[in-house]
Design a protein around this motif. Structure first.
Motif, PDB file in Angstrom:
ATOM      1  N   GLN A   1       0.826  -1.206   0.000  1.00  0.00           N
ATOM      2  CA  GLN A   1       0.000   0.000   0.000  1.00  0.00           C
ATOM      3  C   GLN A   1       0.861   1.257   0.000  1.00  0.00           C
ATOM      4  O   GLN A   1       0.557   2.231  -0.696  1.00  0.00           O
ATOM      5  CB  GLN A   1      -0.928   0.002   1.213  1.00  0.00           C
ATOM      6  N   ASN A   2       1.940   1.251   0.791  1.00  0.00           N
ATOM      7  CA  ASN A   2       2.851   2.392   0.795  1.00  0.00           C
ATOM      8  C   ASN A   2       3.461   2.620  -0.582  1.00  0.00           C
ATOM      9  O   ASN A   2       3.622   3.761  -1.027  1.00  0.00           O
ATOM     10  CB  ASN A   2       3.964   2.178   1.826  1.00  0.00           C
ATOM     11  N   GLY A   3       3.820   1.522  -1.241  1.00  0.00           N
ATOM     12  CA  GLY A   3       4.369   1.639  -2.586  1.00  0.00           C
ATOM     13  C   GLY A   3       3.363   2.229  -3.555  1.00  0.00           C
ATOM     14  O   GLY A   3       3.709   3.087  -4.388  1.00  0.00           O
ATOM     15  N   PHE A   4       2.102   1.802  -3.445  1.00  0.00           N
ATOM     16  CA  PHE A   4       1.045   2.331  -4.306  1.00  0.00           C
ATOM     17  C   PHE A   4       0.835   3.826  -4.058  1.00  0.00           C
ATOM     18  O   PHE A   4       0.743   4.624  -5.007  1.00  0.00           O
ATOM     19  CB  PHE A   4      -0.254   1.559  -4.046  1.00  0.00           C
ATOM     20  N   ASP A   5       0.784   4.213  -2.780  1.00  0.00           N
ATOM     21  CA  ASP A   5       0.585   5.634  -2.447  1.00  0.00           C
ATOM     22  C   ASP A   5       1.726   6.488  -2.992  1.00  0.00           C
ATOM     23  O   ASP A   5       1.499   7.569  -3.559  1.00  0.00           O
ATOM     24  CB  ASP A   5       0.493   5.804  -0.928  1.00  0.00           C
ATOM     25  N   GLU A   6       2.954   5.995  -2.818  1.00  0.00           N
ATOM     26  CA  GLU A   6       4.123   6.762  -3.274  1.00  0.00           C
ATOM     27  C   GLU A   6       4.104   6.939  -4.787  1.00  0.00           C
ATOM     28  O   GLU A   6       4.392   8.018  -5.306  1.00  0.00           O
ATOM     29  CB  GLU A   6       5.395   6.035  -2.819  1.00  0.00           C
ATOM     30  N   GLU A   7       3.740   5.875  -5.514  1.00  0.00           N
ATOM     31  CA  GLU A   7       3.706   5.955  -6.972  1.00  0.00           C
ATOM     32  C   GLU A   7       2.619   6.916  -7.454  1.00  0.00           C
ATOM     33  O   GLU A   7       2.833   7.707  -8.375  1.00  0.00           O
ATOM     34  CB  GLU A   7       3.479   4.563  -7.563  1.00  0.00           C
ATOM     35  N   MET A   8       1.451   6.861  -6.830  1.00  0.00           N
ATOM     36  CA  MET A   8       0.351   7.743  -7.248  1.00  0.00           C
ATOM     37  C   MET A   8       0.663   9.212  -6.948  1.00  0.00           C
ATOM     38  O   MET A   8       0.368  10.098  -7.757  1.00  0.00           O
ATOM     39  CB  MET A   8      -0.951   7.338  -6.532  1.00  0.00           C
ATOM     40  N   MET A   9       1.271   9.467  -5.793  1.00  0.00           N
ATOM     41  CA  MET A   9       1.600  10.847  -5.439  1.00  0.00           C
ATOM     42  C   MET A   9       2.739  11.386  -6.291  1.00  0.00           C
ATOM     43  O   MET A   9       2.699  12.538  -6.741  1.00  0.00           O
ATOM     44  CB  MET A   9       1.977  10.926  -3.949  1.00  0.00           C
ATOM     45  N   ALA A  10       3.762  10.566  -6.520  1.00  0.00           N
ATOM     46  CA  ALA A  10       4.899  11.009  -7.336  1.00  0.00           C
ATOM     47  C   ALA A  10       4.484  11.183  -8.801  1.00  0.00           C
ATOM     48  O   ALA A  10       5.001  12.058  -9.502  1.00  0.00           O
ATOM     49  CB  ALA A  10       6.047  10.005  -7.226  1.00  0.00           C
ATOM     50  N   GLY A  11       3.546  10.347  -9.258  1.00  0.00           N
ATOM     51  CA  GLY A  11       3.100  10.433 -10.649  1.00  0.00           C
ATOM     52  C   GLY A  11       1.772  11.147 -10.804  1.00  0.00           C
ATOM     53  O   GLY A  11       0.974  10.794 -11.683  1.00  0.00           O
TER      54      GLY A  11
ATOM     55  N   VAL B   1      -1.225  10.828 -13.691  1.00  0.00           N
ATOM     56  CA  VAL B   1      -2.566  10.405 -13.318  1.00  0.00           C
ATOM     57  C   VAL B   1      -3.597  11.407 -13.820  1.00  0.00           C
ATOM     58  O   VAL B   1      -4.655  11.038 -14.355  1.00  0.00           O
ATOM     59  CB  VAL B   1      -2.669  10.238 -11.783  1.00  0.00           C
ATOM     60  N   LYS B   2      -3.294  12.695 -13.674  1.00  0.00           N
ATOM     61  CA  LYS B   2      -4.207  13.748 -14.118  1.00  0.00           C
ATOM     62  C   LYS B   2      -4.360  13.760 -15.639  1.00  0.00           C
ATOM     63  O   LYS B   2      -5.466  13.885 -16.170  1.00  0.00           O
ATOM     64  CB  LYS B   2      -3.692  15.111 -13.643  1.00  0.00           C
TER      65      LYS B   2
ATOM     66  N   ASP C   1     -10.155   8.012 -10.894  1.00  0.00           N
ATOM     67  CA  ASP C   1     -11.174   7.058 -10.450  1.00  0.00           C
ATOM     68  C   ASP C   1     -10.610   5.640 -10.349  1.00  0.00           C
ATOM     69  O   ASP C   1     -10.913   4.901  -9.398  1.00  0.00           O
ATOM     70  CB  ASP C   1     -12.359   7.075 -11.417  1.00  0.00           C
ATOM     71  N   LYS C   2      -9.797   5.259 -11.327  1.00  0.00           N
ATOM     72  CA  LYS C   2      -9.194   3.929 -11.311  1.00  0.00           C
ATOM     73  C   LYS C   2      -8.228   3.790 -10.139  1.00  0.00           C
ATOM     74  O   LYS C   2      -8.176   2.740  -9.476  1.00  0.00           O
ATOM     75  CB  LYS C   2      -8.466   3.680 -12.642  1.00  0.00           C
TER      76      LYS C   2
ATOM     77  N   ILE D   1      -8.369   5.421  -7.267  1.00  0.00           N
ATOM     78  CA  ILE D   1      -9.166   5.335  -6.033  1.00  0.00           C
ATOM     79  C   ILE D   1      -9.757   3.944  -5.879  1.00  0.00           C
ATOM     80  O   ILE D   1      -9.773   3.365  -4.783  1.00  0.00           O
ATOM     81  CB  ILE D   1     -10.276   6.396  -6.056  1.00  0.00           C
ATOM     82  N   GLU D   2     -10.214   3.371  -6.973  1.00  0.00           N
ATOM     83  CA  GLU D   2     -10.779   2.018  -6.935  1.00  0.00           C
ATOM     84  C   GLU D   2      -9.716   0.996  -6.533  1.00  0.00           C
ATOM     85  O   GLU D   2      -9.978   0.108  -5.700  1.00  0.00           O
ATOM     86  CB  GLU D   2     -11.336   1.664  -8.324  1.00  0.00           C
ATOM     87  N   ASP D   3      -8.508   1.125  -7.094  1.00  0.00           N
ATOM     88  CA  ASP D   3      -7.416   0.222  -6.731  1.00  0.00           C
ATOM     89  C   ASP D   3      -7.027   0.388  -5.268  1.00  0.00           C
ATOM     90  O   ASP D   3      -6.736  -0.592  -4.566  1.00  0.00           O
ATOM     91  CB  ASP D   3      -6.199   0.493  -7.630  1.00  0.00           C
ATOM     92  N   PHE D   4      -7.026   1.645  -4.798  1.00  0.00           N
ATOM     93  CA  PHE D   4      -6.655   1.910  -3.403  1.00  0.00           C
ATOM     94  C   PHE D   4      -7.669   1.265  -2.442  1.00  0.00           C
ATOM     95  O   PHE D   4      -7.304   0.636  -1.451  1.00  0.00           O
ATOM     96  CB  PHE D   4      -6.588   3.404  -3.162  1.00  0.00           C
ATOM     97  N   ARG D   5      -8.957   1.398  -2.759  1.00  0.00           N
ATOM     98  CA  ARG D   5      -9.987   0.804  -1.904  1.00  0.00           C
ATOM     99  C   ARG D   5      -9.898  -0.712  -1.901  1.00  0.00           C
ATOM    100  O   ARG D   5     -10.132  -1.360  -0.881  1.00  0.00           O
ATOM    101  CB  ARG D   5     -11.360   1.264  -2.385  1.00  0.00           C
ATOM    102  N   GLU D   6      -9.558  -1.287  -3.044  1.00  0.00           N
ATOM    103  CA  GLU D   6      -9.425  -2.747  -3.116  1.00  0.00           C
ATOM    104  C   GLU D   6      -8.281  -3.220  -2.249  1.00  0.00           C
ATOM    105  O   GLU D   6      -8.379  -4.243  -1.565  1.00  0.00           O
ATOM    106  CB  GLU D   6      -9.206  -3.162  -4.568  1.00  0.00           C
TER     107      GLU D   6
END
Length: 244
Positions: free
Chosen positions: A215-225, A229-230, A236-237, A239-244
């Motif tokens: 989860q930390n790796g996912f958060d870091e990748e989404m924030m750095a990228g 993402v924008k 939306d995708k 957020i869906e992956d994060f909730r899963e």
């Protein structure tokens, strides 16, 4: 079969990790650990003695003096003073081993982090290509923090519990052997239940640490990228992956 293999793997990993950690602790802080063991023994012994002194205080002083019209409190004051001194010794011992364990824990964690960083510098580029930055940093934060709690809290508590059981059983045998046997049987049954529950929970704890790193790796990748993402409307995708 797969679940049993996973349990065996977790048990083996836990034993190896515990042995390595204890070896590092003894190598770096053998003198401090000896002092801690001594202070824990003193603190535990005082706690057990206090319960015995409470019985003596009530049976030998409070009840007899309550039947007197003009009781003499000299013996009671002397007894309370002695109990207070013993209690103060226990408090000082507890304070001392707590402070030493903080020093030992922080020093050990610093040593492990430096060793991890040095080892990580020798890893090939392929390792960093296959592991996210957040997952790698989780080793230095979440896993190390868990180890810090184990050193500063769990280790002294384990020693204290072992000492308490020993002293209490000796005291109980002196008081009443039949009641002691009943308590030992009850505690033995309780340990069997705890062992059964603990064997199931240890594997889940390691899975939790792995999921936390992911989860930390996912958060870091989404924030750095965030810009990527924008641009591709991936919010939306994500957020869906994060909730899963």
């Amino acid at each position: 079969m797969k679940e049993n293999n996973e349990k065996q793997k977790y048990k083996y990993t836990n034993k190896i990790a515990t042995k390595k950690l204890l070896a590092i602790l003894w190598k770096l802080y053998s003198k401090q650990l000896i002092i801690v063991a001594f202070c824990v023994t003193i603190s535990t012994l005082v706690n057990v003695i206090m319960s015995v002194f409470l019985r003596k205080l009530i049976d030998n002083y409070v009840i007899p003096m309550s039947k007197l019209t003009n009781p003499d409190y000299t013996a009671l004051y002397a007894f309370i003073t002695k109990v207070g001194i013993i209690f103060l010794i226990g408090v000082l011992a507890s304070f001392l081993y707590s402070r030493i364990m903080v020093y030992v824990a922080e020093g050990t964690i610093n040593h492990i982090r430096l060793a991890m960083f040095k080892h990580m510098e020798s890893l090939p580029i392929s390792y960093f290509d296959t592991h996210s930055h957040g997952s790698i940093m989780s080793f230095y934060t979440n896993d190390i923090q868990t180890m810090n709690q184990m050193i500063s809290n769990t280790l002294p508590a384990a020693i204290s519990s072992a000492m308490t059981i020993t002293f209490v059983i000796v005291t109980m045998l002196i008081q009443s052997i039949p009641l002691t046997m009943v308590v030992i049987l009850t505690v033995g049954l309780m340990f069997l239940v705890l062992k059964k529950v603990g064997s199931k929970s240890s594997g889940h704890f390691m899975q939790q640490q792995g999921i936390l790193a992911e989860q930390n790796g996912f958060d870091e990748e989404m924030m750095a990228g965030m810009k990527v993402v924008k641009v591709f409307n991936h919010e939306d995708k994500a957020i869906e992956d994060f909730r899963e």
